[in-house]
Design a protein around this motif. Structure first.
Motif, PDB file in Angstrom:
ATOM      1  N   THR A  40     -95.985  75.487   8.969  1.00 22.80           N
ATOM      2  CA  THR A  40     -95.648  74.078   9.099  1.00 22.80           C
ATOM      3  C   THR A  40     -94.637  73.692   8.025  1.00 22.80           C
ATOM      4  N   VAL A  41     -93.615  72.930   8.415  1.00 25.39           N
ATOM      5  CA  VAL A  41     -92.542  72.518   7.505  1.00 25.39           C
ATOM      6  C   VAL A  41     -92.551  70.993   7.401  1.00 25.39           C
ATOM      7  N   ILE A  42     -92.702  70.481   6.167  1.00 19.44           N
ATOM      8  CA  ILE A  42     -92.842  69.039   5.929  1.00 19.44           C
ATOM      9  C   ILE A  42     -91.750  68.566   4.981  1.00 19.44           C
ATOM     10  N   ASN A  43     -91.181  67.411   5.287  1.00 17.23           N
ATOM     11  CA  ASN A  43     -90.220  66.754   4.403  1.00 17.23           C
ATOM     12  C   ASN A  43     -91.000  65.880   3.427  1.00 17.23           C
ATOM     13  N   PRO A  44     -91.055  66.230   2.132  1.00 20.75           N
ATOM     14  CA  PRO A  44     -91.860  65.451   1.183  1.00 20.75           C
ATOM     15  C   PRO A  44     -91.243  64.125   0.785  1.00 20.75           C
ATOM     16  N   ALA A  45     -89.973  63.927   1.090  1.00 16.52           N
ATOM     17  CA  ALA A  45     -89.339  62.642   0.767  1.00 16.52           C
ATOM     18  C   ALA A  45     -89.858  61.536   1.680  1.00 16.52           C
ATOM     19  N   THR A  46     -90.194  61.901   2.916  1.00 14.48           N
ATOM     20  CA  THR A  46     -90.682  60.924   3.888  1.00 14.48           C
ATOM     21  C   THR A  46     -92.123  61.190   4.312  1.00 14.48           C
ATOM     22  N   ASN A  47     -92.689  62.326   3.840  1.00 18.46           N
ATOM     23  CA  ASN A  47     -94.038  62.740   4.250  1.00 18.46           C
ATOM     24  C   ASN A  47     -94.158  62.795   5.769  1.00 18.46           C
ATOM     25  N   GLY A  51     -91.188  70.219  11.599  1.00 22.36           N
ATOM     26  CA  GLY A  51     -91.437  71.122  12.713  1.00 22.36           C
ATOM     27  C   GLY A  51     -92.231  72.316  12.246  1.00 22.36           C
ATOM     28  N   GLN A  52     -92.330  73.308  13.114  1.00 23.97           N
ATOM     29  CA  GLN A  52     -93.087  74.514  12.790  1.00 23.97           C
ATOM     30  C   GLN A  52     -92.266  75.768  13.099  1.00 23.97           C
ATOM     31  N   ILE A  53     -92.483  76.789  12.287  1.00 24.42           N
ATOM     32  CA  ILE A  53     -91.924  78.119  12.559  1.00 24.42           C
ATOM     33  C   ILE A  53     -93.021  78.902  13.264  1.00 24.42           C
ATOM     34  N   ARG A  54     -92.772  79.268  14.494  1.00 24.69           N
ATOM     35  CA  ARG A  54     -93.814  79.932  15.279  1.00 24.69           C
ATOM     36  C   ARG A  54     -93.715  81.445  15.075  1.00 24.69           C
ATOM     37  N   LEU A  55     -94.741  82.018  14.446  1.00 20.84           N
ATOM     38  CA  LEU A  55     -94.753  83.455  14.189  1.00 20.84           C
ATOM     39  C   LEU A  55     -95.616  84.222  15.169  1.00 20.84           C
TER      40      LEU A  55
END
Length: 467
Positions: A40-47, A51-55
């Motif tokens: 899971t990828v989160i932008n901490p500036a806006t919380n 999106g997600q990297i699907r492995l």
């Protein structure tokens, strides 16, 4: 004019400090999601979720012998320049290298049985991955993605981290009550430090690197080790299911933040010679991974049973935001200045999972050490996957898990020597909604019986806690 200029300068400085004190839109928070097999990828500036990297495919669709994706996405590390994210999957015995600017997989290395965590050396020239199912650390070339060496350790190494000068590494164990201190250049263990428990999943250095703190998940403690003398300097009682820890500098003092999964809290301790508990922060279900932003302005906590991340403001010791993410996040890291020119959205997919349902179990009969447990229900359409965790039961004993009103159990589990059982069951937990009903479907009550006894809430060992 001079007075106005001075005021303007002061305002400018305050504005610059305020801007520096919060995460940047170029920073990212990552979680390793064990059940959905995503990052899971989160932008901490806006919380917000980027999106997600699907492995790999989500559970339970991971059992085919033709399966080529990654299973049990679990551990994380990163390169000193933040350009490469390291992801360890203990079900497929793999180490995945991801370009943080593009979210693209650069390479995959397969190692021994059940790797747990990995990290780059201080100079970035090697990757060390602990192979928890065996007794060594796999050394990998991050350019060729080939294993180049194996470092013999105690059985079940759990995590390894490096001192900033690159000379020593510390490795904790998940099966041996010791810490291995390793000379990085020679790849040799130079000292073994005895500790209180054989199960440690995580370690972290204090910001000045004078101490190494390690968690003991099985006994609810944290051990402190002096990195110069290589001696244990203290053991802190922390709590049931002590997972990971992080440090933050608040008002000039360094504090330790420890995730306590069995209590759904983060506990805050001083780092004085005699550590003191100074705050307890309620969180969502089963906090696990934790990491601090570079400037200590925010702390990020992965919720293993909450399928998301919560954001703590260390100035107030309160949760200020929640971001939905992948299923069963384990490790969590914060990396600054990594998002690509496109805003960091390349090669990401939308969230592949929905929110879970958390159910806490309580004992029917109270005792000195009462049994406890919890169930996480993740909907798979017409059925549910039930992640069952039972604690403080009779050792080496079978327990049956029922859904109220059903004659047959959805699963049976055998506890280990400590009276613990964990596993997954499949069953229709949620009751179908009536045609045209506006209310969501309800859920069946969960009952845990000893042995093969039929379901009887009055005689049960554990029952679903009333909300």
């Amino acid at each position: 004019m001079k007075k106005i200029s001075l005021i303007a300068s002061a305002v400018s400085v305050l504005f610059a400090q305020a801007a520096w004190a919060l995460p940047s839109a170029q920073d990212r928070v990552y979680t390793a999601d064990q059940n959905s097999n995503t990052v899971t990828v989160i932008n901490p500036a806006t919380n917000t979720l980027v999106g997600q990297i699907r492995l790999g495919n989500p559970r339970p669709d991971v059992l085919s012998p033709l399966y080529k994706g990654q299973i049990n996405v679990h551990g994380m590390g990163f390169s000193p320049d933040h350009k490469t994210l390291l992801v360890v999957s203990n079900g497929s015995n793999s180490v995945t290298f991801i370009d943080t600017a593009t979210n693209q997989v650069k390479g995959v290395t397969y190692v021994g049985r059940s790797p747990h965590e990995g990290f780059f050396s201080a100079d970035g020239k090697e990757v060390w991955v602990v192979v928890r199912g065996e007794d060594y650390i796999s050394v990998i070339d991050p350019v060729s993605f080939k294993e180049t060496h194996r470092i013999q350790t105690g059985v079940g190494p759990g995590m390894v981290q490096f001192m900033p000068d690159g000379k020593l590494a510390f490795a904790v164990s998940s099966f041996t009550p010791q810490v291995d201190v390793i000379d990085v250049k020679s790849h040799q263990v130079i000292k073994k430090i005895d500790v209180v428990s054989p199960f440690s999943p995580f370690l972290q250095f204090t910001p000045d690197y004078k101490e190494m703190w390690m968690t003991h998940k099985d006994v609810g403690k944290v051990t402190r080790i002096d990195t110069k003398t290589m001696e244990v300097t203290g053991v802190i009682d922390t709590g049931f299911i002590t997972n990971h820890l992080a440090f933050a500098k608040v008002d000039g003092k360094v504090l330790a933040y420890v995730t306590i999964g069995g209590e759904n809290v983060v506990k805050v301790f001083t780092t004085d010679k005699a550590a003191k508990l100074v705050a307890t922060i309620p969180t969502g279900a089963l906090p696990h991974g934790i990491w601090t932003s570079d400037d200590s302005s925010r702390i990020y906590v992965g919720l293993e049973n909450g399928d998301g991340v919560e954001v703590i403001d260390p100035a107030s010791n309160k949760v200020i935001a929640h971001v939905g993410g992948g299923q069963a996040p384990q490790a969590l890291v914060y990396l600054s200045h990594v998002a690509g020119a496109d805003g960091g959205t390349a090669n990401l997919v939308p969230r592949v999972n929905s929110d879970p349902l958390n159910i806490r179990l309580q004992p029917v009969v109270q005792s000195a050490e009462p049994a406890r447990g919890f169930v996480v229900s993740r909907n798979l359409g017409v059925i549910d996957a039930l992640e069952v965790s039972l604690f403080k039961l009779k050792p080496q004993t079978t327990y049956s898990v029922y859904l109220d009103g059903q004659p047959a159990p959805v699963a049976r589990f055998l506890t280990d020597a400590k009276g613990v059982a964990n596993g997954t069951a499949i069953g229709p937990l949620r009751e179908p909604a009536a045609p045209g009903a506006s209310a969501p479907a309800g859920a069946s009550r969960i009952i845990v019986m000893e042995g093969n006894q039929p379901a009887d809430a009055a005689k049960a060992v554990l029952v679903e806690m009333k909300q």
